[in-house]
Write a protein that holds these residues in place. Structure first.
Motif, PDB file in Angstrom:
ATOM      1  N   GLU A  69      67.048   3.219  76.228  1.00 44.48           N
ATOM      2  CA  GLU A  69      66.762   4.533  76.813  1.00 44.48           C
ATOM      3  C   GLU A  69      66.473   4.339  78.288  1.00 44.48           C
TER       4      GLU A  69
ATOM      5  N   GLN B 158      65.662   6.439  82.049  1.00 48.72           N
ATOM      6  CA  GLN B 158      65.289   7.675  82.733  1.00 48.72           C
ATOM      7  C   GLN B 158      65.384   7.463  84.236  1.00 48.72           C
TER       8      GLN B 158
ATOM      9  N   LYS C  40      64.881   9.468  88.256  1.00 52.87           N
ATOM     10  CA  LYS C  40      64.464  10.605  89.079  1.00 52.87           C
ATOM     11  C   LYS C  40      65.149  10.501  90.437  1.00 52.87           C
TER      12      LYS C  40
ATOM     13  N   ASN D 270      66.340  15.135  87.283  1.00 56.29           N
ATOM     14  CA  ASN D 270      66.246  13.954  86.421  1.00 56.29           C
ATOM     15  C   ASN D 270      67.559  13.678  85.700  1.00 56.29           C
TER      16      ASN D 270
ATOM     17  N   ASN E 199      68.496  11.523  82.238  1.00 55.42           N
ATOM     18  CA  ASN E 199      67.943  10.788  81.097  1.00 55.42           C
ATOM     19  C   ASN E 199      69.050  10.475  80.103  1.00 55.42           C
TER      20      ASN E 199
ATOM     21  N   LYS F 156      69.890   8.085  76.364  1.00 51.24           N
ATOM     22  CA  LYS F 156      69.560   7.100  75.341  1.00 51.24           C
ATOM     23  C   LYS F 156      70.772   6.898  74.454  1.00 51.24           C
TER      24      LYS F 156
END
Length: 201
Positions: free
Chosen positions: A147, A149, A151, A162, A164, A166
């Protein structure tokens, strides 16, 4: 079995599999504008991943009921060197895919893409896990994934949006062959591809 019941069970099974598959592979993007300026790329490990380099996960539910020294089954004891190599691979993937979309990366850029590897699970035991648990073999395998993430920060530090992603393998048959971090590296590649497309929408 009732002749009308079997198709219903099959349909339910397909829906359940489809829902599980979608939950295991998901990309979200809240950046609404195309990137036109160079970015500074920062790639880091989450605090949890840093902790798991030499420990089992902090939360008991993330240990899969493993024994205290079982890093492979319990998602821990990865080793610092392994995680450094993992971060390097993620960074290389991002740079390679971003270059294909003409996204410039510069250490002097004011706009920052801060990328965090939140979670990664290996397909085979790492050297650190093998040393911790001699009964393990490098032939041992399991489903893995990762996963990530990210920014996008403005020059003033404001969060622009953002990214993101996974990607966890759900079928053990697909994890039988390949490297220690096969499924995680697949997640890195797709994060890089999807993020590049999102930033050049």
């Amino acid at each position: 079995m009732h002749k009308f019941l079997l198709p219903a069970i099959i349909a339910f099974s397909l829906i359940s599999f489809s829902s599980s598959y979608a939950a295991n592979k998901k990309f979200t993007n809240t950046i609404n504008s195309s990137l036109i300026s160079p970015i500074k790329l920062e790639v880091n490990l989450s605090e949890e991943m840093l902790y798991r380099a030499q420990n089992l996960p902090k939360k008991l539910r993330d240990r899969n009921g493993a024994r205290l020294n079982s890093g492979f089954a319990g998602n821990g004891f990865y080793g610092d060197k392994e995680l450094k190599k993992l971060i390097s691979k993620l960074e290389v993937n991002i740079k390679n895919e971003f270059s294909k979309y003409d996204i410039k990366i510069s250490d002097d850029a004011k706009t920052v893409l801060n990328v965090t590897l939140v979670d990664a699970i290996p397909n085979r035991p790492t050297f650190s896990q093998l040393a911790k648990e001699p009964n393990l073999s490098h032939q041992s395998f399991a489903t893995g994934g990762a996963e990530i993430q990210a920014k996008l920060l403005s020059p003033g530090g404001r969060v622009i949006g953002n990214l993101n992603y996974k990607n966890y393998e759900s079928d053990i048959k697909n994890s039988r062959y390949g490297s220690t971090w096969k499924d995680s590296k697949k997640a890195f590649y797709w994060f890089a591809v999807k993020s590049a497309k999102a930033l050049k929408q």
